[in-house]
Scaffold this motif. Structure first.
Motif, short mmCIF file in Angstrom:
data_model
loop_
_atom_site.label_atom_id
_atom_site.label_comp_id
_atom_site.label_asym_id
_atom_site.label_seq_id
_atom_site.Cartn_x
_atom_site.Cartn_y
_atom_site.Cartn_z
N ALA A 471 1.06 -1.23 0.09
CA ALA A 471 0.05 -0.20 -0.28
C ALA A 471 0.82 1.11 0.08
O ALA A 471 0.59 2.19 -0.61
CB ALA A 471 -0.89 -0.01 1.24
N GLY A 472 1.79 1.29 0.89
CA GLY A 472 2.86 2.49 0.89
C GLY A 472 3.43 2.70 -0.49
O GLY A 472 3.75 3.88 -0.85
N ALA A 473 3.89 1.58 -1.33
CA ALA A 473 4.92 1.56 -2.33
C ALA A 473 3.61 2.03 -3.53
O ALA A 473 3.86 3.07 -4.46
CB ALA A 473 5.02 0.45 -2.81
N PHE A 474 2.36 1.71 -3.68
CA PHE A 474 1.50 1.88 -4.63
C PHE A 474 1.05 3.47 -4.55
O PHE A 474 0.52 4.32 -5.39
CB PHE A 474 0.48 1.08 -4.76
CG PHE A 474 0.85 -0.22 -5.38
CD1 PHE A 474 1.64 -0.48 -6.35
CD2 PHE A 474 0.51 -1.43 -4.60
CE1 PHE A 474 2.15 -1.66 -6.84
CE2 PHE A 474 0.93 -2.36 -5.04
CZ PHE A 474 1.64 -2.65 -6.47
N ALA A 475 0.90 3.83 -3.15
CA ALA A 475 0.45 5.19 -2.88
C ALA A 475 1.42 6.29 -3.36
O ALA A 475 1.05 7.35 -3.45
CB ALA A 475 0.14 5.32 -1.17
N SER A 476 2.77 5.71 -2.96
CA SER A 476 3.76 6.83 -3.59
C SER A 476 3.78 6.89 -5.00
O SER A 476 4.03 8.04 -5.55
CB SER A 476 5.22 6.21 -3.14
OG SER A 476 5.66 5.09 -3.77
N TYR A 477 3.35 5.86 -5.77
CA TYR A 477 2.95 6.29 -6.98
C TYR A 477 1.67 7.07 -7.45
O TYR A 477 1.72 7.91 -8.42
CB TYR A 477 2.80 4.79 -8.04
CG TYR A 477 1.96 4.55 -9.24
CD1 TYR A 477 3.06 4.88 -10.38
CD2 TYR A 477 0.68 4.62 -9.36
CE1 TYR A 477 2.25 5.08 -11.53
CE2 TYR A 477 0.05 4.76 -10.72
CZ TYR A 477 0.91 4.97 -11.67
OH TYR A 477 0.39 5.11 -12.87
N TYR A 478 0.68 6.79 -6.74
CA TYR A 478 -0.37 7.78 -6.86
C TYR A 478 -0.38 9.29 -6.92
O TYR A 478 -0.63 10.07 -7.57
CB TYR A 478 -1.67 7.19 -6.26
CG TYR A 478 -3.03 7.99 -6.60
CD1 TYR A 478 -3.76 7.27 -7.31
CD2 TYR A 478 -3.23 8.94 -6.06
CE1 TYR A 478 -4.99 7.97 -7.85
CE2 TYR A 478 -4.43 10.01 -6.26
CZ TYR A 478 -5.33 9.18 -7.18
OH TYR A 478 -6.49 9.93 -7.61
N CYS A 665 -2.95 -3.24 -5.17
CA CYS A 665 -2.73 -1.81 -5.87
C CYS A 665 -4.06 -1.45 -6.14
O CYS A 665 -4.02 0.03 -5.95
CB CYS A 665 -2.01 -2.36 -7.22
SG CYS A 665 -1.55 -1.02 -8.24
N ILE A 666 -4.93 -2.08 -6.56
CA ILE A 666 -6.12 -1.44 -6.98
C ILE A 666 -7.11 -0.71 -5.57
O ILE A 666 -7.59 0.17 -5.83
CB ILE A 666 -7.28 -2.46 -7.62
CG1 ILE A 666 -6.77 -2.65 -8.94
CG2 ILE A 666 -8.67 -2.06 -7.62
CD1 ILE A 666 -7.48 -3.79 -10.01
N ASP A 667 -7.08 -1.64 -4.83
CA ASP A 667 -7.57 -1.06 -3.53
C ASP A 667 -6.95 0.36 -2.79
O ASP A 667 -7.75 1.24 -2.49
CB ASP A 667 -7.31 -1.94 -2.19
CG ASP A 667 -8.46 -3.18 -2.53
OD1 ASP A 667 -9.18 -2.94 -3.33
OD2 ASP A 667 -8.17 -4.19 -1.73
N THR A 668 -5.54 0.25 -2.86
CA THR A 668 -4.77 1.33 -2.48
C THR A 668 -5.17 2.67 -3.50
O THR A 668 -5.53 3.74 -2.97
CB THR A 668 -3.42 1.27 -2.66
OG1 THR A 668 -3.01 0.11 -1.71
CG2 THR A 668 -2.48 2.61 -2.43
N LEU A 669 -5.08 2.50 -4.87
CA LEU A 669 -5.33 3.47 -5.82
C LEU A 669 -6.89 4.03 -5.72
O LEU A 669 -7.09 5.18 -5.80
CB LEU A 669 -5.22 2.95 -7.29
CG LEU A 669 -3.76 2.44 -7.69
CD1 LEU A 669 -3.88 2.24 -8.99
CD2 LEU A 669 -2.78 3.66 -7.66
N PHE A 670 -7.78 2.94 -5.28
CA PHE A 670 -9.17 3.26 -5.12
C PHE A 670 -9.27 4.31 -3.91
O PHE A 670 -10.04 5.50 -4.00
CB PHE A 670 -10.09 2.23 -4.97
CG PHE A 670 -11.32 2.45 -4.97
CD1 PHE A 670 -12.24 3.04 -5.87
CD2 PHE A 670 -11.87 2.51 -3.57
CE1 PHE A 670 -13.70 3.26 -5.56
CE2 PHE A 670 -13.38 2.71 -3.51
CZ PHE A 670 -14.16 3.08 -4.38
N LEU A 671 -8.63 4.03 -2.94
CA LEU A 671 -8.80 4.91 -1.68
C LEU A 671 -8.08 6.10 -1.84
O LEU A 671 -8.66 7.30 -1.49
CB LEU A 671 -8.14 4.05 -0.46
CG LEU A 671 -8.90 3.47 0.28
CD1 LEU A 671 -8.22 2.60 1.58
CD2 LEU A 671 -10.24 3.94 0.69
#
Length: 715
Positions: A471-478, A665-671
């Protein structure tokens, strides 16, 4: 702000405010839930202590080797009984006694022998022929009589009164029973001399063997399964390697061909299930007219050899009906969700871009799998040692007279000189089972439950660590405005470092709540098993309601924990605050949650079903010997379904591990998307971080969104 918006937000929390300094996962954060972190460390220390105590008291040989009447292991390497691997019953007809069901032990002497007898012979007949007596002596206890006589040997239970042709079965000698023209025979005889002057029917041996088998059925099945694993483990590993490569290849292709891969996945799932339906129908039709194939499963009863069920038409008919229902449900869901699937594919494409920029996330499940394997191995070893840490218990057996001391504990070393032996001259002090009366043995069940509880807690902690890290990695992408330039160089390692350094307590807190619920579910199953036969309809209904409620509670906690971990990874808050913020954020976007999140879960489930089904079908044809090219290569197994089920279950977990990266990844991007809509309005001063393509799909009227946000600010 409009009145209806005020009521809505008041009910589900306040929306996030614009913060110009917010650029993704917060770097300056502090430790959270420190008390729970300390409790978790102490619990781990206690878990190691339980393991050390179990390893010091346990003895796995009690599971591996049969035990004779003296409590010694037959066939144990490095002992005098090393070359005597088989257990021989002096009088197996005594195993027909009800004592077998009470004490799980036949009330007859049992010794370790090098081989099972291969002939009918009585002690009287053997005594008259030195050559026969020399053969007969290997089925007697060691004796030092210079001139033994038959009454003395029988009185002291040194030798059996007779021996019968036997076969080794689960390392035990059972009569070699056969059925000839509907008649039970041993060798070619239907009767035999019991050595005591009586002619007995072979069916008496059959009854004794059946009752003795009650004790050995579970162990015999376990030993056969163990043997199958020793013969097929390398083929199982090869199948799992294929599943791993297939899953990785599927995920990589999703990175470049998300829409095409989803379409191929849907078609192949329908095709694989369709082929399974066709195969079941062909097996069902092929058994038509076969003798015995029309016997119902209910009439057949429970059989240890599950291959027997595949010879029944009813089995294949049941498979056929179940698969048809699955196929219809999948097709109907695809028809009704066709528009939402298009939206979910767009979200998967965005997730593919994120994973493409953070390729190391694809290999993180390998670390999770390794840590889970370590936890499972420690739990299994500790459970085996705990279950075998009991002491040998000896009890008085007397199947000839009414002895008042029957089934009381005794000491085999002093039994012959005790008062019991004088009052009950025909009684014997035999090994009964493994147990104990010490405080350690009385609390053994609590150690087992602690082992189960810590197993759940540690497994949930490992899974939580993986979820926070990804979640931390994909949040840094978003939250990188210029992708990929603003993405950190090592997002996965940075996120994992933050999780372990600051949020071990929060991860332990969330894992603890889930572990408590899972342990309660295990306890309910344990109580339900113990209370079987004593429940009335009300208690059965109450138990069913409790199990259903805790199952639903576990699913809800898993969902809440998953989203709470995403908020922890982004904002660095404690578990309770993160869980509250995540829950209210989801409630403010509940329609999008139902429309998008669950549809993508359904698509990923189809992907896992495709991989598991493909590998499962391949392993079925291989282990059942139906592939002519490798028919001679396939191992000869007792139950070929053992490696097949192992491959299917393990393949599912492997596929789930890889697809969980996409899911997280999808859950993180969605939030993050929901947070983005509340923080920003799309203006040059407060631009959206979401890509324009995905925003156009996720928002019904994207052009109106900035105006609506500006109106809220002015109000």
């Amino acid at each position: 702000m409009r009145e209806d918006d005020e009521n809505y937000y008041g009910k589900h929390g306040e929306p996030s405010k614009f913060d110009p300094s917010f650029k993704g996962p917060i770097q300056n954060r502090g430790c959270t839930d420190i008390i729970c972190c300390i409790i978790f460390i102490l619990a781990i220390i206690g878990y190691f202590a339980v393991g050390l105590v179990a390893w010091s008291h346990g003895d796995p040989r009690k599971v591996i080797y049969p035990t004779n009447s003296e409590g010694k292991f037959c066939g144990q390497v490095g002992t005098p009984l090393e070359k005597m691997p088989f257990l021989f019953y002096f009088n197996i007809m005594k195993c027909a006694s009800p004592l077998v069901l009470l004490e799980f032990q036949c009330p007859t002497p049992q010794i370790c022998v090098e081989s099972c007898p291969d002939r009918f012979l009585t002690l009287v007949k053997a005594f008259s022929n030195p050559k026969d007596f020399l053969y007969y002596k290997q089925f007697c206890k060691p004796f030092s009589f210079t001139q033994p006589n038959i009454p003395q040997l029988l009185k002291d239970r040194v030798c059996p009164a007779m021996i019968t042709p036997s076969r080794p079965f689960s390392q035990r000698c059972f009569p070699a029973l056969n059925i000839t023209k509907g008649t039970v025979v041993v060798g070619s005889n239907t009767t035999f001399d019991d050595g005591l002057g009586k002619t007995r029917n072979v069916t008496d041996l059959l009854e004794g063997a059946k009752k003795a088998n009650i004790v050995q059925d579970a162990r015999q099945v376990a030993m056969k399964i163990f043997q199958d694993y020793t013969k097929s483990w390398y083929w199982i590993l090869l199948a799992l390697l294929i599943a791993m490569i297939t899953s990785l290849l599927f995920i990589v292709l999703m990175r470049f061909l998300a829409g095409i891969m989803v379409g191929i996945m849907i078609i192949l799932v329908i095709a694989v299930v369709g082929y399974a339906i066709f195969h079941c129908y062909m097996e069902y039709a092929a058994l038509k007219g076969t003798p015995g194939a029309d016997v119902s499963i209910k009439d057949l009863g429970l059989q240890t050899d599950f291959a027997v069920y595949l010879q029944l038409r009813q089995t294949w008919l049941a498979f056929l009906i179940i698969l048809c229902i699955v196929e219809v449900v999948i097709i109907l869901l695809l028809i009704f969700l066709r528009k939402r699937i298009c939206i979910a594919i767009a979200l998967i494409k965005e997730a593919s871009r994120a994973i493409g920029h953070i390729m190391s996330s694809l290999f993180y499940p390998l670390l999770t799998f390794a840590l889970l394997s370590l936890v499972v191995t420690y739990w299994a070893i500790t459970a085996v040692f705990l279950s075998t840490s009991n002491e040998a218990v000896y009890k008085v057996f007397d199947n000839e007279t009414l002895c008042n001391y029957t089934r009381t504990t005794c000491n085999p070393e002093t039994f012959n000189t005790s008062d019991i032996s004088k009052q009950c001259p025909l009684a014997q002090c035999l090994f009964a089972f493994y147990g104990g009366e010490t405080p350690y043995h009385r609390f053994l069940i609590f150690f087992q439950f602690y082992n189960v509880f810590m197993f759940f807690w540690c497994c949930n902690f490992v899974i939580a660590l993986g979820q926070v890290t990804l979640a931390g990695a994909f949040a840094s992408y978003y939250w990188a405005f210029k992708k990929p330039d603003d993405i950190p160089s090592t997002p996965v390692f940075s996120s994992m470092g933050r999780a372990l350094r600051y949020h071990t307590g929060s991860l332990a807190f969330g894992s603890l709540i889930l572990a408590i619920v899972q342990t309660i579910r295990v306890l309910l199953e344990y109580l339900d098993h113990k209370l079987q036969g004593t429940q009335n309809k009300f208690t059965k209904f109450l138990m069913a309601c409790l199990k259903c409620c805790f199952w639903c509670l576990e699913k809800f906690i898993k969902f809440l924990n998953r989203n709470a971990y995403i908020m922890i990874a982004i904002y660095g808050k404690n578990f309770c605050t993160a869980a509250k913020d995540a829950f209210f954020l989801l409630m403010r976007n509940i329609i999008r949650v139902v429309v998008l999140d669950k549809v993508t879960d359904f698509l990923f489930f189809l992907g896992k079903l495709l991989i598991v089904g493909s590998v499962g079908v391949l392993s079925f044809f291989f282990f059942s010997g139906r592939i002519s090219l490798v028919k001679d290569t396939a191992p000869q197994l007792n139950y070929y379904w053992v490696p097949i089920l192992t491959v299917i279950v393990a393949s599912y977990f492997i596929a789930h591990g890889f697809f969980s990266v996409y899911g997280m990844c999808i859950d993180t991007l969605f939030l993050c998307f929901c947070e983005d809509l509340e923080r920003n309005d799309g203006s040059p001063e407060r631009p959206y971080y979401i890509t324009p393509e995905l925003r156009a799909i996720l928002l019904k009227n994207p052009s109106e969104e900035p105006e609506e946000k500006n109106e809220q600010i002015q109000e």
